[in-house]
Write a protein that holds these residues in place. Structure first.
Motif, PDB file in Angstrom:
ATOM      1  N   UNK D 403       0.836  -1.213   0.000  1.00  0.00           N
ATOM      2  CA  UNK D 403       0.000   0.000   0.000  1.00  0.00           C
ATOM      3  C   UNK D 403       0.866   1.257   0.000  1.00  0.00           C
ATOM      4  N   UNK D 404       2.058   1.107   0.520  1.00  0.00           N
ATOM      5  CA  UNK D 404       2.930   2.271   0.651  1.00  0.00           C
ATOM      6  C   UNK D 404       3.422   2.794  -0.699  1.00  0.00           C
ATOM      7  N   UNK D 405       3.379   1.948  -1.714  1.00  0.00           N
ATOM      8  CA  UNK D 405       3.889   2.384  -3.019  1.00  0.00           C
ATOM      9  C   UNK D 405       3.075   3.556  -3.559  1.00  0.00           C
ATOM     10  N   UNK D 406       1.755   3.421  -3.517  1.00  0.00           N
ATOM     11  CA  UNK D 406       0.893   4.500  -3.995  1.00  0.00           C
ATOM     12  C   UNK D 406       1.060   5.763  -3.158  1.00  0.00           C
ATOM     13  N   UNK D 407       1.208   5.569  -1.842  1.00  0.00           N
ATOM     14  CA  UNK D 407       1.423   6.736  -0.980  1.00  0.00           C
ATOM     15  C   UNK D 407       2.679   7.488  -1.414  1.00  0.00           C
ATOM     16  N   UNK D 408       3.746   6.727  -1.671  1.00  0.00           N
ATOM     17  CA  UNK D 408       5.006   7.351  -2.071  1.00  0.00           C
ATOM     18  C   UNK D 408       4.841   8.155  -3.349  1.00  0.00           C
ATOM     19  N   UNK D 409       4.156   7.571  -4.334  1.00  0.00           N
ATOM     20  CA  UNK D 409       3.936   8.274  -5.606  1.00  0.00           C
ATOM     21  C   UNK D 409       3.118   9.543  -5.372  1.00  0.00           C
ATOM     22  N   UNK D 410       2.045   9.407  -4.604  1.00  0.00           N
ATOM     23  CA  UNK D 410       1.136  10.540  -4.403  1.00  0.00           C
ATOM     24  C   UNK D 410       1.807  11.684  -3.640  1.00  0.00           C
ATOM     25  N   UNK D 411       2.588  11.356  -2.593  1.00  0.00           N
ATOM     26  CA  UNK D 411       3.218  12.420  -1.814  1.00  0.00           C
ATOM     27  C   UNK D 411       4.133  13.250  -2.710  1.00  0.00           C
ATOM     28  N   UNK D 412       4.899  12.592  -3.518  1.00  0.00           N
ATOM     29  CA  UNK D 412       5.832  13.330  -4.367  1.00  0.00           C
ATOM     30  C   UNK D 412       5.076  14.130  -5.425  1.00  0.00           C
ATOM     31  N   UNK D 413       4.106  13.487  -6.072  1.00  0.00           N
ATOM     32  CA  UNK D 413       3.394  14.186  -7.143  1.00  0.00           C
ATOM     33  C   UNK D 413       2.610  15.384  -6.608  1.00  0.00           C
ATOM     34  N   UNK D 414       1.956  15.202  -5.457  1.00  0.00           N
ATOM     35  CA  UNK D 414       1.213  16.320  -4.865  1.00  0.00           C
ATOM     36  C   UNK D 414       2.158  17.461  -4.500  1.00  0.00           C
ATOM     37  N   UNK D 415       3.327  17.087  -3.991  1.00  0.00           N
ATOM     38  CA  UNK D 415       4.290  18.129  -3.629  1.00  0.00           C
ATOM     39  C   UNK D 415       4.720  18.900  -4.878  1.00  0.00           C
ATOM     40  N   UNK D 416       4.997  18.179  -5.942  1.00  0.00           N
ATOM     41  CA  UNK D 416       5.434  18.839  -7.183  1.00  0.00           C
ATOM     42  C   UNK D 416       4.361  19.778  -7.727  1.00  0.00           C
ATOM     43  N   UNK D 417       3.149  19.294  -7.671  1.00  0.00           N
ATOM     44  CA  UNK D 417       2.060  20.121  -8.203  1.00  0.00           C
ATOM     45  C   UNK D 417       1.877  21.392  -7.369  1.00  0.00           C
ATOM     46  N   UNK D 418       2.220  21.278  -6.083  1.00  0.00           N
ATOM     47  CA  UNK D 418       1.995  22.421  -5.193  1.00  0.00           C
ATOM     48  C   UNK D 418       3.173  23.394  -5.164  1.00  0.00           C
ATOM     49  N   UNK D 419       4.301  22.973  -5.657  1.00  0.00           N
ATOM     50  CA  UNK D 419       5.504  23.832  -5.537  1.00  0.00           C
ATOM     51  C   UNK D 419       5.318  25.168  -6.258  1.00  0.00           C
TER      52      UNK D 419
END
Lengths: 419, 419, 419, 419
Positions: D403-419
């Protein structure tokens, strides 16, 4: 397995190609047994040749099983393998006359080392180098076994001598693992004279040393320190560090006090600890050897070594296992036997120099057989037969001058006939 | 002994000339006692100031006796020497009002070191260097004792404060030997606030540090290995070598694993073995110090060190004695007290800089008094008073700027008046 | 200083009361010089008896000066003290006939140890124990000096012998510090035969050993490691730890490999490091002794020891000083001299047992004088004279049976007359 | 090699079955390269992704060749293997907008350890355990690689973000061997923000740590001592004993002084010496690791360790080789980035707990990439993604909650989108 049709040199080369480490000499034992059986010798094989419970430094069961299988694949006769029942060694005897029972001890085992395979090395150049990777006859035991068989042939084909011939084909000499279990049987009980011999030992072909005295008593310990792993970055305090126990042991083993009564020795030959760099070492092994000029000096060193090891473990909160890997004792040759050998050697073609006695230097587990015979009132000597070795014993280029094989056979047979 | 007529600087210089090592502060104690007795303080001397059985690192009886004699020769009044009964230390108290009981702890002991005697060193140049060879006030405890007396004078001469003043003149701070036995008495039971202080510590005169936190917990072990002598040439095996135990101990003590939870320290400060070169060492001594960022890290180090020592002895077949020479613990200052001191210090002439908190670095046995007060619900702080030391603490050229004495008195008195 | 009127036993007791350690034998030398001067011997004193630059293990100048002063206070004549010029030792010669020049070497120094002072110890019981605290004749050199004087008396009073008598009163035998500098003068150049002797050595009174062979070669090193101090709590990394260098040195010195060619020895007799427990050790000293069955084995040990010390320093970033404190070599007695002594001893009253040769066991710096004579073609032996010692050499209860003094004189004189 | 059709879990399981140790990640690199090539990323492979000369701890050539061959046999496309030219690693970039260049670093290598193969271990139970004996993904780098690819997919399939995505698929993180050579290229020159991440680290699934600070700086040394063999019985003096050098090294390495400025660590993880017991050790190896709280504390330890090793060799007259096996440095995350990640994480399904900052504890060679970006003015953070590991990192039963794989992808992608 057609040794009966081979001459001594061929037998030695055959054995050289199929070296077997200590307690794995199944093919070698079977090969010797087959010919002596044919010649009417009474055979005592494996558990009847050595006391199984006294064996030291025995390999793991699966290694033994693999060695039996290898011997079988190489044509060792099933009936002898069966009798051996997983244990190597052979005592073979034949009565020729009413005179004394004479024991002859030869060893059969190879070393755990890779033989040189280039053309500077005659066995490689002439096509009889070891076919067993990592095993090699680098201490002439192939020659010793051939000489043992040669003595049987020479006497058997020429009317024997006035007495009983008792041949001890000993396993596992390297490390001092097979001599004691062979000496603990009853085969020595009636032996009046005992002869053991070694090829080489730094002497040229043509030289015979009639008695090698005072080998160093020797003991070998295998030690494992058991600690506890921990992450070396996060919790260095949480481990119990077997590598630190190892370091303390090495430093203090070499620092065991010298002894005022004679020579002592200490060595740490092998050391292993296998953790990742970032983990406190969980387990560490070391292989220790001690020696003493006398049996009691050897016990002094062994006691001190065990004490150092125990406290090296305790100092770093580790536990430890230890086991005796091998052990030898010491002896002095009997002057009467030395004289007999020296006189016999003087009459033999191919012998140019006879030395009465030399100091042994190394260690030998024939010592147990020799002392046993001496303690029951018999006499013994340990003979050296020069063999012009091109390289040191136990090295990858070790070889023997095969002229020495006949000299070895003749010296023993002439001595027996003259006794 | 005419201190009552002297000002603080003169008192400090008087003490500086007659330094007394730990548990030998008989003249110092008597001098303080005499004035406080005159001022009507209730006195608790020697065995009534410290728990005799809890003393650590006590000198031999004859050394104590010699120190008493020396104090007597220097004019220390017999009645205080009698009350001390061979034990130094003083608790003195006086009630000025209904408010809190405030403890002030100062230490009195000197160090075992020779003071510099050349003109680069002001005490020598100005004629007040140590008259006791090999003893020196090189850590400002002469100043601390003067400040303790100064606080009593200042308050007593000016109406006191709303509470009870309880002065702890502690012996044997060096090595951490006197704090614990003083904390084990019942004198701390009613103390509401505790203040301790130190001059110098690398700060310039005019600087006050309102709270030094987290001194390293510390323990000191004295160890003797007992072996057996033997002639090193003839019978090296017959000895039990205490010097080898020593070598193994040193190597492995420094190798005690670091701890993941915080700072740890290990040091071997003194080592002695005294045999002739041709005799196996019969006895060897070492003095060990461990520290930890917390009391439990200190215990970790102490336990490991003891284990190393035990096995270093056993490895070389020696026995050993060990005794705790000194011990300290750690503390955090209470914010309320730090604030009170900082506020008071800000108002004092001669104070130019106030620092709230600093990390201690070293070790301190005021820790036992401070923790005891904190554990019973009281509050405490450890104050630093800058003194522009020309050379490092514990060195032969250590000195203090005597302007700092008045600052020390004022900071404490102002704090008390403001509490 | 009235020795000329004393018999040998009185002289020995006089010397026993005023023992002088190596290079401090001013009174002893002067006492001997005075009598031999009167008897017309040619004297070579101090710098004329030993090569000053070759002296080893020389005490500090102020210690030497104090020893001279002590001798003066005890009545040693000024003219001999002057000639000595701060250096002890005496060569005295007298020609009696045309025959060979015979050297007799006796040693004069005492040991740094406290003599037993209770009634179990005869010198204490009978009032002639050491009057110099911490110094003691615990190795019979008082007796040796008395015998040297006794030989001069016996020959001089009875017509001498056919040759020249050359007496070597050697300083600083303990530690092997005086033999080499005496052998480096030209006094040995014309010596044809050399005799040295020792009382005791485990033999009963009445036993003479005509030749002690093969003392162990010996060397003593004084080593100081220089590090840098630092606060062990605050800046453990800032120090350079001399105590750690010491620990590494001890561990690895004892671990110097044994040698296959013969006996070797190593010992660390003294160890000192003096810091407070909370300071990284700035300086550490150790005193090391090595030995070898031959001079070359001794050099092997010395070279290995120096290498260990150098790298123990380097490993802990310390520097180090080292100096040779003393050194001896080895010898075999000449058979002709052994025979001569054995024959002479057989005829002497008071001699009940004559042993031809024994192995020495310990070390001796007469070795340098003996080898020098042998190397230039002369002959030598080292004689043992039994003295029924009640306690071991170098111990607090060591004493000699004074009957042995006359035996010593007689054995040497008879040998000279028979040569 | 059909990863493009697999979901993240399948990719991770595929990688888990074919683990490749450091510098052997040929199949892994090729698999990632193939998909990103298809998606139009610009690829920099092997020698274009890392500076070949800066690689540390590189396996022998024949091991590399075997790893290439293995990857080829498993279907890795020839064109990527060709471009790698024997060196693993990949930098892949794609521009989506004018905004900042954001680097994402994931590691790809497996560990040298045997995976548990029993049913208590889910990968074994579910049939995706390692098919490479002795290699295992026991530190979640299979998951990291999958997440790296997942980030590319997520952004690429959903319009990217306003900036350039630069993915660093780093080889040889274990031991700290690949980070430095990747940071020495020019790929970081234009990176404005850098994110690295790790699964697990003791956190439950659903927890995100927005910034791990201050990993310990780390260095790993491989050391070989070279001595000379000799027969331990006959000629112990003739050897140069590598095992003694080893013992002295271990003892003194652990005894490197603690540092007053912060945490230091030392460990000896592996030790080997392989002689027979009766031969002086000719060669001995050890693998050492040091750490420091800061880069300079790490250098302190490394310098001290090298000095100990040099003198341990010299003390026993051995020579030695040493090579740096790996090295890492340290960093602090930038608050702006920590905030960005924490904010982004708060909005993601499946994230239940967000922790701002934690101390790292271990070591990480992403440190080189992060510091490089920070030093040129960029910002960085190191993210932790909880993964409910059933067993510790680096152990045989290590696994991750996928389950952690999706979390890892989402945390990074959300951060990038918010930068």
């Amino acid at each position: 397995m057609a040794t009966r049709d081979q001459n001594l040199v061929d037998i030695r080369r055959d054995l050289h190609q199929y070296p077997e480490e200590g307690w794995k000499e199944f093919r070698t034992t079977a090969l010797v047994a087959e010919e002596l059986d044919d010649r009417g010798f009474t055979l005592h094989l494996g558990p009847n040749a050595v006391d199984p419970d006294e064996r030291l430094g025995v390999p793991a069961d699966d290694e033994i099983a693999a060695a039996v299988e290898r011997a079988r694949d190489l044509g060792a006769p099933e009936r002898y393998l069966d009798q051996m029942d997983g244990i190597t060694g052979l005592v073979a005897e034949k009565r020729y006359g009413d005179g004394p029972v004479v024991g002859i001890r030869v060893d059969m085992d190879a070393l755990a080392r890779q033989e040189a395979m280039d053309d500077d090395h005659r066995p490689a150049r002439d096509g009889f180098a070891s076919k067993h990777p990592g095993e090699m006859h680098a201490c002439a035991h192939d020659g010793h076994t051939a000489i043992g068989l040669g003595i049987a042939r020479e006497l058997d084909d020429n009317g024997g001598f006035d007495g009983t011939l008792k041949l001890f084909f000993q396993p596992a000499e390297e490390g001092g693992r097979g001599g004691k279990p062979m000496s603990e049987t009853d085969h020595l009980d009636d032996v009046d004279q005992m002869l053991a011999l070694h090829l080489g030992l730094g002497e040229e072909t043509g030289t015979v040393v009639a008695g090698y005295d005072r080998p160093l008593s020797n003991a070998k310990l295998d030690v494992t320190f058991h600690g506890e792993p921990a992450h070396a970055g996060g919790e260095p305090h949480a481990g119990k560090n077997a590598a630190q126990a190892l370091g303390a042991a090495i430093q203090n083993l070499y620092a065991i006090p010298r002894h005022g009564d004679g020579k002592t020795r200490i060595n740490v030959g092998q050391v292993h600890s296998n953790n990742a760099q970032n983990v406190i070492s969980e387990e560490a092994e070391l292989r220790v050897e001690v020696r003493g000029e006398t049996a009691s000096l050897n016990e002094y060193m062994l006691g001190k070594a065990r004490n150092v090891i125990e406290h090296a473990a305790g100092m770093h909160e580790c536990s430890h296992d230890e086991s005796l890997y091998g052990k030898t004792t010491t002896f002095d040759c009997d002057e009467s036997m030395v004289r007999a050998v020296a006189d016999a050697a003087g009459d033999i073609d191919g012998v140019s120099t006879v030395k009465d006695r030399k100091e042994f230097g190394g260690s030998e587990d024939a010592s147990y057989l020799i002392r046993q015979v001496q303690e029951q009132g018999g006499e013994a000597t340990y003979i050296g037969v020069g063999a012009s070795n091109p390289a040191g014993h136990h090295t990858a280029y070790f070889d023997i001058d095969e002229e020495s094989l006949a000299v070895g056979v003749d010296v023993v047979c002439e001595t027996l006939r003259a006794l």
